[in-house]
Design an enzyme around this catalytic site. Sequence first.
Site, mmCIF file in Angstrom:
data_model
loop_
_atom_site.group_PDB
_atom_site.id
_atom_site.type_symbol
_atom_site.label_atom_id
_atom_site.label_comp_id
_atom_site.label_asym_id
_atom_site.label_seq_id
_atom_site.Cartn_x
_atom_site.Cartn_y
_atom_site.Cartn_z
ATOM 1 N N SER A 85 25.658 34.817 30.961
ATOM 2 C CA SER A 85 26.341 34.429 29.734
ATOM 3 C C SER A 85 25.601 33.285 29.110
ATOM 4 O O SER A 85 24.491 33.398 28.592
ATOM 5 C CB SER A 85 27.955 33.957 30.076
ATOM 6 O OG SER A 85 28.675 33.488 28.910
ATOM 7 N N HIS A 188 33.403 37.172 25.948
ATOM 8 C CA HIS A 188 32.805 38.172 25.919
ATOM 9 C C HIS A 188 33.929 39.576 25.907
ATOM 10 O O HIS A 188 33.693 40.439 26.473
ATOM 11 C CB HIS A 188 32.020 38.321 27.293
ATOM 12 C CG HIS A 188 31.153 37.312 27.374
ATOM 13 N ND1 HIS A 188 29.998 37.214 26.581
ATOM 14 C CD2 HIS A 188 31.008 36.252 28.272
ATOM 15 C CE1 HIS A 188 29.002 36.343 27.175
ATOM 16 N NE2 HIS A 188 29.974 35.605 27.889
#
Length: 298
Positions: A85, A188
Amino acid sequence: MLVLVAPGQGAQTPGFLSPWLELPGVADRLGAWSEVVQLDLIAYGTTADADEIRDTAVAQPLLVAAALASAEVLGVTPDVLAGHSVGEFAAAALAGVLTPEQALTLIRERAQAMAKAAAVTETGMTAVLGGAEDDVLAALDKHGLTPANINGAGQIVAGGTLEQLAALKDDPPTRARLIPLKVAGAFHTRHMAPAVESLREAAAGVTPADPAVTLLSNSDGQAVASGAEFVDRLVKQISSPVRWGACMETMAGLGVTKMIELLPGGTLTGLAKRGLSGVQAVALKTPDDLDAARELTK
């Protein structure tokens, strides 16, 4: 073959930077980067409490700066780079796709845009450990949740509204354990879509270089040879699932035998112990871990 990995949001803990400031040059470096992100990184990494560093607008720049600072102190050149991430921004800088200052400038924009998006609806994330993957994915779909992180090693992170996560808690997948994560939103997932365009506009002013070493993407776990493509993936990544399990599969296929997780390490080496059989791993948590990490590279 050595892979250097950078952790994602949630890895930060109060005071984790304190012992690193005793090393030559670290305080100066973090002071300069504080001006780039317009945050006092030293204060947030030493005296701030858990709630303060949980704030997305703080956590993301803090994590990228910490990873970059620890990599500089470590001083090794890996064969492969990857980040989970937000950690992908640190990996991009270490691969030469972005300068550290460019990575931090973009992460400041990303963090603020994602914090703004997270404020629209009360959302969160829950780690689902164990259970058959098909059963877990079916349970998430049943409750309208997104598999935001597909981490491999029997771990999938669900993202969605607090109501959806509560429904999952009441009706969990068979043989699965649920752990709510201390994050400020459903990263996300579609809830982050408003932040994508903000980062895209910021990234338009950057001219990336192609990576100098093998650089893996969270999008599909594959190596990306084009710096421009990697930055495009960084932008889209905001509202798309992180496929860390696929990254580990690629590492195994490349023949990775050693892993060092940058500060604040622990999460990704933990996944590696379960998902990358035979790989030696060291997590950088304090400067005391540097000797073991350097020894691993010999």
